[in-house]
Design an enzyme around this catalytic site. Structure first.
Site, PDB file in Angstrom:
ATOM      1  N   CYS A 251      83.745   2.991 -65.485  1.00 64.92           N
ATOM      2  CA  CYS A 251      84.942   2.596 -66.216  1.00 64.92           C
ATOM      3  C   CYS A 251      86.046   3.638 -66.054  1.00 64.92           C
ATOM      4  CB  CYS A 251      84.625   2.414 -67.698  1.00 64.92           C
ATOM      5  SG  CYS A 251      86.041   1.860 -68.678  1.00 64.92           S
TER       6      CYS A 251
ATOM      7  N   LYS B  85      75.407   2.243 -63.201  1.00 63.55           N
ATOM      8  CA  LYS B  85      76.460   1.465 -62.551  1.00 63.55           C
ATOM      9  C   LYS B  85      77.606   2.420 -62.243  1.00 63.55           C
ATOM     10  CE  LYS B  85      79.220  -2.759 -62.802  1.00 63.55           C
ATOM     11  NZ  LYS B  85      80.577  -2.245 -62.597  1.00 63.55           N
TER      12      LYS B  85
ATOM     13  N   HIS C 180      79.986  -0.627 -57.733  1.00 61.33           N
ATOM     14  CA  HIS C 180      81.259  -1.328 -57.584  1.00 61.33           C
ATOM     15  C   HIS C 180      81.910  -0.791 -56.315  1.00 61.33           C
ATOM     16  CE1 HIS C 180      85.140  -2.911 -59.719  1.00 61.33           C
ATOM     17  NE2 HIS C 180      85.188  -3.074 -58.409  1.00 61.33           N
TER      18      HIS C 180
END
Length: 341
Positions: free
Chosen positions: A101, A140, A172
């Site tokens: 994030c 992640k 990602h």
């Protein structure tokens, strides 16, 4: 010692954790479309779990949501370990650490993508969490941040964290630019680099490497699965939820729970009533269904009726049924996994 978890069998396809979107109501709705997909919560910070009240607000879910993973935001190894133990006690099937994030708020608290610059800290957190739980602890991340080298720095990050015991990474396939781009821009502006994630899998056949970012169709999922172990889909799974309707059959070889959109919507009615009885507002639940009938006759009227009336104090199942009466299935269903336009 990590035990076999329902998350392991479901990991082939998952819906990405997304703030304000992958709430418990969205996840329960997703289960009317797919039983096999691994679902993730929104990111929940360690501070919210340890100091927030009631804890149900941050960790509550329905049994129908399994297999379900809790995504944690934090960097303190002790706090993350405590929260991982709480997650396992609450029945979650996996704990995932957010290292992707890019928002300013999480940067200031050493949460999210900025942790890619501190692989030793991530490794310590993973090791501490794994020491206190038997469910999978996963990560992640991005392919890098700012001026990091997408090859050397990503390789170093993965190797350090894997050496600490993590064997599942969802990547990602974009950098996160913490300086100069907003969180929204970080979802679109940095170019996708799928080949980098593919090479990561090639260099680490012993690790489970999943890919995330910009994937919109079932055909794209299948193409990615020729190179990596799993696929995670984000915004498309929310904005075009019918995407999920063929996942069970096409990727897991099982029939899905609903063959039509109306069947899925009607299957969701008992859950809506349960949540209303608990004090939830109809619009907080039905906002997650607004994309269900896109491309269908009456789809816009369905969205408009809910948008204009579901917030009212007396809004209940009757209003939901009124909205459903305004829409019908197309005579010939298109492939479920068509991207939004």
């Amino acid at each position: 010692m990590t035990k076999t978890s329902p998350a392991d069998a479901a990991r082939l396809f998952s819906v990405a954790p997304m703030m304000d979107w992958t709430t418990r109501d969205y996840r329960a709705f997703a289960r009317t479309l797919t039983k096999r997909t691994l679902l993730y919560t929104e990111m929940v910070t360690t501070g919210a779990i340890l100091h927030g009240s009631p804890r149900e607000r941050f960790l509550g879910y329905s049994d129908v949501e399994h297999p379900i993973a809790l995504q944690l935001g934090g960097s303190d190894a002790g706090e993350l370990a405590e929260c991982a133990a709480i997650a396992e006690a609450w029945g979650y099937d996996e704990v995932n650490l957010n290292v992707g994030c890019p928002s300013d708020r999480v940067q200031n608290n050493m949460i999210g993508a900025c942790l890619m610059g501190y692989p030793e800290k991530v490794a310590a957190a993973v090791k501490a969490m794994q020491a206190v739980v038997s469910i999978p602890v996963t990560v992640k991340c991005r392919i890098g941040i700012d001026d990091q080298d997408e090859d050397a720095d990503l390789a170093r990050f993965i190797e350090i964290v894997a050496d600490a015991g993590c064997n599942v990474f969802t990547v990602h396939a974009r950098k996160a630019w913490l300086q100069g781009l907003s969180p929204k821009q970080n979802r679109d502006v940095p170019p996708l680099n799928y080949p980098r994630v593919h090479r990561l899998k090639q260099s680490h056949p012993e690790l489970h490497i999943g890919i995330n970012g910009g994937i919109k169709t079932l055909a794209e999922c299948k193409a990615q699965l020729e190179h990596v172990d799993s696929v995670m889909v984000g915004r498309e799974a929310y904005q075009n939820p019918w995407l999920l309707a063929e996942v069970d059959e096409q990727l897991f070889g099982e029939a899905g729970p609903a063959r039509t959109r109306l069947e899925a919507a009607n299957a969701f009615r008992p859950y809506i009533q349960q949540r209303l009885d608990e004090g939830a507002k109809l619009n907080h639940i039905t906002r997650h269904l607004l994309g269900l009938f896109q491309g269908c006759p009456g789809g816009r009227r369905f969205r408009r009726h809910l948008s204009e009336h579901a917030h009212k104090e007396d809004a209940g199942l009757r209003l939901f049924d009124e909205a459903l009466s305004l829409v019908r299935e197309p005579e010939a269903e298109p492939e479920a996994l068509q991207p939004t336009t």
